[in-house]
Design an enzyme around this catalytic site. Structure first.
Site, PDB file in Angstrom:
ATOM      1  CD  GLU A   1      -1.867   2.296   1.537  1.00 35.73           C
ATOM      2  OE1 GLU A   1      -1.540   3.141   0.658  1.00 35.73           O
ATOM      3  OE2 GLU A   1      -1.960   2.578   2.731  1.00 35.73           O
TER       4      GLU A   1
ATOM      5  CB  CYS B   1      -1.980   6.716   2.177  1.00 35.72           C
ATOM      6  SG  CYS B   1      -2.912   5.526   3.139  1.00 35.72           S
TER       7      CYS B   1
END
Length: 523
Positions: A294, A328
């Protein structure tokens, strides 16, 4: 065969409630926890390799980004050889741990969840001090830690044991899931409890062994989580704890031939290096390494001409400036229809002016510091670029104090191809982009190498339906902020350069740590 005992009965998963800090008893509990933790700052923590406590001469120190001279913890700087030793030990331990009944592994997660729940304020205080999260953001991190432990425990009970397949005449056939082997967990600093624990718990509960190598910015919180997992019953050989530099210890773990899988959350640049290294067969390696990655985003919220602009402003502000934009999933682009653009810019500017910045232990501050001096220089560098690429309507500078504080910054009139509209900043900087219409807004939103989260504010059902089909992100939010994914409700992971769409907190996640074995017997 390791199966879940039929006697195991658990309630349906529900998310851990957030703490209401407006209640005096909760404020008092958090203040007491901060005071308690303050008295424990600066202690030294060992690594755990091959079941033994390890102390090195070379050290790294974790410091408080709100007060950079304050040491949170002192840690060992692992050599590449020590990282390799940890992986080799984990590989040996796998032969025993993989045979532990699923029920036993699940109970460890549930016990860990109970311990975290009992120490919720204390853990949040550690998060507050080490990575600069506000009370509410730290509590969200702690709550998500509990959620991962509870959710993955329940998921393992669902996945354990034989699974029915299409019957074949004259055969007894079924499918079972088995663990992969020994792996490396390399979590980020921005969710130091939740992501580190989630990765580790997912690996352990599925029968794998794991070497946890936390970020250099947040080893203390990771050490606390490891202590809790040990207390809950996780064997030290099954969970190895290595601290130090990513380019030394992390690199050695990724490249080791006995490493079966790598779970990583962090920057695109490091994620791509891991992907490349994992894809190269090392001498003695007998499998294809699995990489669960990720890697960030450049997330956009579209504000349509018929949106509730006030609601959009609140949602964008929360997603852009919550935890200083260091998620994020943070909203770093607001793409606004030309018909409401001026109104939105005026309102988001006024909203950003209300954002208070200062030490994160003070509940009066909405934003704390960015995590490090390096991060501070990077964010301020992007703001300097933004001053040339757009019009700063608020912020644009360092905030007062000795910590790494940055003002909440809005930069309007940004071209969709500008650097601050394309590159991940990881700070409290919002680029506002004007779109001709909704279709143009979608085109701009998708014009990025990332694809993690996105948001749309509109009262038009047809446009919302089109966004569901066209907006290319792993997590799409309609008429709400694009941060705050909840375990179970919002399985989390992105497309393109945002990673492998690993969907943490969802029903697919544990399968990334297992492989299917089909068995058929002629009868």
């Amino acid at each position: 065969m390791a199966t879940a005992d039929a006697k195991v009965r658990v309630s349906e998963f529900t998310n851990e409630p957030f703490v209401d800090f407006s209640r005096p008893e909760n404020r008092a509990a958090m203040e007491a926890a901060l005071k308690k933790v303050a008295g424990e700052l600066g202690r030294e923590y060992p690594m755990w390799i091959a079941g033994k406590s390890v102390i090195n001469t070379a050290k790294i120190a974790s410091t408080n980004p709100s007060h950079p001279k304050q040491v949170i913890g002192v840690f060992q700087s692992a050599t590449a050889e020590q990282a390799a030793q940890a992986m080799e030990s984990a590989n040996r331990a796998f032969e025993t741990w993989k045979k532990a009944p699923a029920e036993k592994r699940v109970e460890i997660l549930f016990r860990a969840a109970r311990i975290v729940r009992e120490r919720k304020f204390e853990i949040s205080a550690w998060i507050c001090y080490e990575v600069g999260k506000s009370w509410a953001e730290a509590d969200g991190d702690t709550a998500e830690t509990i959620d991962f432990l509870e959710y993955y425990g329940r998921e393992m009970l669902r996945l354990a044991g034989p699974h029915e397949v299409t019957p074949m005449k004259g055969e007894k056939n079924f499918l079972t899931y088995i663990p992969l082997g020994a792996g490396a967990a390399i979590p980020p600093w921005n969710f130091p409890a939740a992501i580190a624990t989630g990765m580790t718990a997912a690996a352990l509960v599925t029968g794998n062994t794991i070497v946890l190598k936390p970020s250099e910015e947040s080893p203390t919180v990771a050490a606390k989580m490891v202590e809790i997992l040990y207390e809950a019953g996780a064997p030290k050989e099954a969970l190895q704890f290595v601290t130090g530099l990513g380019e030394v210890a992390g690199d050695a773990l990724v490249k080791h031939p006995k490493t079966r899988f790598i779970a990583f959350t962090g920057s695109k640049e490091v994620g791509l290096l891991i992907s490349e290294a994992a894809g190269k067969r090392m001498p003695g390696q007998i499998w294809i390494k699995r990489a669960v990655l990720e890697m960030g985003g450049k997330d956009a919220t579209i504000v349509d001409e018929d949106a509730d602009v006030d609601a959009a402003v609140e949602g964008v502000a929360a997603a852009a400036f919550g935890y200083q934009g260091q998620k994020c999933s943070a909203c770093s682009r607001a793409i606004v229809d030309a018909k409401v653009y001026d109104s939105f810019v005026e309102k988001i500017t006024e909203r950003a002016k209300k954002v208070t910045v200062g030490p994160s232990e003070d509940p009066g501050n909405y934003m704390g510091p960015v995590v490090s001096e390096t991060a501070l220089k990077t964010v301020l560098g992007y703001i300097d670029v933004g001053k040339k690429e757009g019009r700063v309507t608020v912020g644009g500078d360092r905030a007062p104090g000795d910590g790494f504080f940055v003002q909440a910054t809005v930069i309007a009139d940004v071209d969709p191809k500008a650097r601050i509209a394309q590159e991940e900043i990881f700070g409290p900087v919002l680029a506002v982009i004007k779109a001709r219409d909704f279709d143009h807004a979608l085109e701009i939103a998708n014009d990025t190498e990332f694809g993690l989260t996105g948001g749309v504010y509109s009262k038009n059902a047809a446009k919302l339906e089109k966004a569901q089909e066209v907006f290319h992100v792993g997590n799409l939010y309609l008429n709400r902020k694009c941060t705050g994914a909840m375990v179970g409700a919002h399985p989390f992971g992105g497309f393109n350069m945002s990673g492998t769409d690993s969907k943490t907190g969802g029903k697919d996640y544990l399968l990334l740590f297992m492989q299917g074995k089909s068995i058929a017997e002629k009868i």
